[in-house]
Design an enzyme around this catalytic site. Sequence first.
Site, mmCIF file in Angstrom:
data_model
loop_
_atom_site.group_PDB
_atom_site.id
_atom_site.type_symbol
_atom_site.label_atom_id
_atom_site.label_comp_id
_atom_site.label_asym_id
_atom_site.label_seq_id
_atom_site.Cartn_x
_atom_site.Cartn_y
_atom_site.Cartn_z
ATOM 1 N N ILE A 158 0.844 -1.206 0.000
ATOM 2 C CA ILE A 158 0.000 0.000 0.000
ATOM 3 C C ILE A 158 0.879 1.256 0.000
ATOM 4 O O ILE A 158 0.596 2.239 -0.696
ATOM 5 C CB ILE A 158 -0.987 -0.013 1.191
ATOM 6 C CG1 ILE A 158 -1.799 -1.315 1.149
ATOM 7 C CG2 ILE A 158 -1.948 1.179 1.112
ATOM 8 C CD1 ILE A 158 -2.729 -1.518 2.326
ATOM 9 N N ASP A 207 14.731 1.219 10.754
ATOM 10 C CA ASP A 207 13.780 0.324 11.407
ATOM 11 C C ASP A 207 13.087 1.085 12.538
ATOM 12 O O ASP A 207 13.770 1.752 13.324
ATOM 13 C CB ASP A 207 14.579 -0.863 11.982
ATOM 14 C CG ASP A 207 13.689 -2.008 12.396
ATOM 15 O OD1 ASP A 207 12.604 -1.740 12.961
ATOM 16 O OD2 ASP A 207 14.072 -3.160 12.165
ATOM 17 N N PHE A 236 2.746 3.069 7.351
ATOM 18 C CA PHE A 236 2.304 1.770 6.824
ATOM 19 C C PHE A 236 3.129 0.603 7.355
ATOM 20 O O PHE A 236 2.921 -0.538 6.930
ATOM 21 C CB PHE A 236 2.431 1.746 5.294
ATOM 22 C CG PHE A 236 1.586 2.755 4.577
ATOM 23 C CD1 PHE A 236 0.293 2.456 4.185
ATOM 24 C CD2 PHE A 236 2.088 4.004 4.265
ATOM 25 C CE1 PHE A 236 -0.486 3.380 3.513
ATOM 26 C CE2 PHE A 236 1.324 4.944 3.585
ATOM 27 C CZ PHE A 236 0.026 4.634 3.211
ATOM 28 N N ASN A 243 6.549 -5.114 16.661
ATOM 29 C CA ASN A 243 6.563 -4.284 15.443
ATOM 30 C C ASN A 243 5.474 -3.228 15.451
ATOM 31 O O ASN A 243 5.735 -2.058 15.180
ATOM 32 C CB ASN A 243 6.329 -5.165 14.216
ATOM 33 C CG ASN A 243 7.618 -5.577 13.577
ATOM 34 O OD1 ASN A 243 8.168 -4.849 12.756
ATOM 35 N ND2 ASN A 243 8.116 -6.714 13.988
ATOM 36 N N TYR A 274 -3.000 -9.335 15.586
ATOM 37 C CA TYR A 274 -2.856 -8.261 14.595
ATOM 38 C C TYR A 274 -3.856 -7.137 14.875
ATOM 39 O O TYR A 274 -3.497 -5.961 15.020
ATOM 40 C CB TYR A 274 -3.048 -8.827 13.178
ATOM 41 C CG TYR A 274 -3.166 -7.762 12.124
ATOM 42 C CD1 TYR A 274 -2.169 -6.798 11.981
ATOM 43 C CD2 TYR A 274 -4.278 -7.724 11.271
ATOM 44 C CE1 TYR A 274 -2.281 -5.805 11.012
ATOM 45 C CE2 TYR A 274 -4.381 -6.742 10.305
ATOM 46 C CZ TYR A 274 -3.386 -5.789 10.177
ATOM 47 O OH TYR A 274 -3.502 -4.805 9.224
ATOM 48 N N ASN A 330 -10.415 -5.110 2.841
ATOM 49 C CA ASN A 330 -9.379 -5.914 2.181
ATOM 50 C C ASN A 330 -8.768 -5.176 0.997
ATOM 51 O O ASN A 330 -9.402 -5.048 -0.056
ATOM 52 C CB ASN A 330 -9.961 -7.259 1.758
ATOM 53 C CG ASN A 330 -10.126 -8.176 2.957
ATOM 54 O OD1 ASN A 330 -10.858 -7.849 3.890
ATOM 55 N ND2 ASN A 330 -9.412 -9.285 2.961
ATOM 56 N N ILE A 354 -9.138 -23.269 0.046
ATOM 57 C CA ILE A 354 -10.187 -22.451 0.668
ATOM 58 C C ILE A 354 -10.187 -22.792 2.150
ATOM 59 O O ILE A 354 -10.417 -23.943 2.528
ATOM 60 C CB ILE A 354 -11.566 -22.755 0.052
ATOM 61 C CG1 ILE A 354 -11.613 -22.314 -1.407
ATOM 62 C CG2 ILE A 354 -12.666 -22.082 0.859
ATOM 63 C CD1 ILE A 354 -12.955 -22.554 -2.077
HETATM 64 N N1 UDP Z 1 -8.283 -17.327 2.087
HETATM 65 C C1 UDP Z 1 -8.388 -18.575 1.516
HETATM 66 N N2 UDP Z 1 -7.308 -19.068 0.835
HETATM 67 C C2 UDP Z 1 -6.128 -18.388 0.731
HETATM 68 C C3 UDP Z 1 -6.047 -17.107 1.311
HETATM 69 C C4 UDP Z 1 -7.146 -16.606 1.982
HETATM 70 O O1 UDP Z 1 -9.419 -19.232 1.602
HETATM 71 O O2 UDP Z 1 -5.181 -18.892 0.104
HETATM 72 C C5 UDP Z 1 -9.465 -16.753 2.768
HETATM 73 C C6 UDP Z 1 -9.191 -16.354 4.216
HETATM 74 O O3 UDP Z 1 -9.393 -17.442 5.084
HETATM 75 C C7 UDP Z 1 -10.197 -15.221 4.405
HETATM 76 C C8 UDP Z 1 -10.299 -14.580 3.020
HETATM 77 O O4 UDP Z 1 -9.803 -15.551 2.099
HETATM 78 O O5 UDP Z 1 -11.449 -15.756 4.729
HETATM 79 C C9 UDP Z 1 -9.469 -13.324 2.880
HETATM 80 O O6 UDP Z 1 -8.172 -13.599 3.367
HETATM 81 P P1 UDP Z 1 -6.948 -12.631 3.116
HETATM 82 O O7 UDP Z 1 -5.739 -13.304 3.739
HETATM 83 O O8 UDP Z 1 -6.845 -12.276 1.669
HETATM 84 O O9 UDP Z 1 -7.316 -11.308 3.895
HETATM 85 P P2 UDP Z 1 -7.720 -11.028 5.431
HETATM 86 O O10 UDP Z 1 -9.228 -10.920 5.431
HETATM 87 O O11 UDP Z 1 -7.186 -12.133 6.293
HETATM 88 O O12 UDP Z 1 -7.067 -9.719 5.734
#
Ligand code: UDP
Length: 340
Positions: free
Chosen positions: A13, A51, A73, A92, A141, A170, A207
């Site tokens: 970003i 850093d 960022f 961090n 996080y 996202n 998934i």
């Molecule tokens: N996800 C997934 N497969 C992957 C990466 C992510 O099924 O290889 C799913 C993850 O579990 C979440 C959604 O996709 O439900 C978005 O995940 P991402 O890591 O892109 O962003 P986040 O929402 O964690 O910031």
Amino acid sequence: MKRILICGGAGYIGSHMAQWLAEHGHAVTVLDNFSTGHRGAVRWGDLIEADLLDPAALDRAFHGRSFDAVMHFCARSLVGESVAEPYAYYSNNVTGTLNLLEAMRRHNVRNLVFSSTAAVFGNPIADVINEAHPKAPINPYGASKLMAERFLADAAQAYGLRSVALRYFNAAGALPGHGIGEAHACETHLIPNVLRAALGQGPSLKIFGNDYDTADGTCVRDYVHVQDLARAHALALEFMDRNEGAHTFNLGNGQGFSVHDVIATAASVAGVAIPYEVAPRRAGDPARLVASSAKAREQLGWQPRWTELAPIIESAWHWHRDQPSWSPHHRQTDRPTQAA
Ligand code: UDP
């Protein structure tokens, strides 16, 4: 013209922020430790390698330079990793932010735009999340970012710091024409993983869970183009010219897409079938995160331009297909002919 220090400007970003600011006539200085950012993504402005965990290096960075604002960022930002390595996240994201704020105070820099996240909300109790929604992070996080938001409120009271915390939903997409996009050495995000699967690169697509309480059982997210996020930061600079105090805004398109929706859209953009397998849920993932950005629209004047999922994914697709040599995924030899 403003002089902006972009901490983490070599990252995904931050590099799009540098592009936007440079294109609009601002003077950019990037500060990065290159832990996850890339030298090849620093294409605009000066560079300071430092850093946030090194206060002496931060003092040197501010000394003799004058900035109108800092955009922050620098962070570890992976939900799953934060569950496995919480200390790294608190160090961090919390200590690093505190060091930056203290350096800004010492050097009299009074404006900050801070990268926050939808992860501060935890498991939502509303279909669409506005700024007043309860904050109850379910992973380190989100907790680390919520702590940093609290610092900003306290700093406004104690030191008169003006700040805007932008809670991204996202971040997605790329600016392939400017040679920047999402390039993580270890990719965990959905859209890059889906597109790498479409290119026949990387591990097979998984998934993470299809038993969530959503329409198709997979997690729902609100995808917002990284260039729209950059524009929101620029609007936040103008907002801080008019407003004292610490402010928060949610940034998203207000539409939720499931993991299956993303895979289907990417398959249609790429013109290939994308194989996947269903794996167990990933720790720390809420079922659904969709933003209300009404406050950002009203108070910042922010209007996302990338409002459809397909063009967002298409911009990322062009980036992944034509990775520049600095990207960790640069491989010229294995592009499928369908992508040509
Ligand atoms: N996800 C997934 N497969 C992957 C990466 C992510 O099924 O290889 C799913 C993850 O579990 C979440 C959604 O996709 O439900 C978005 O995940 P991402 O890591 O892109 O962003 P986040 O929402 O964690 O910031």
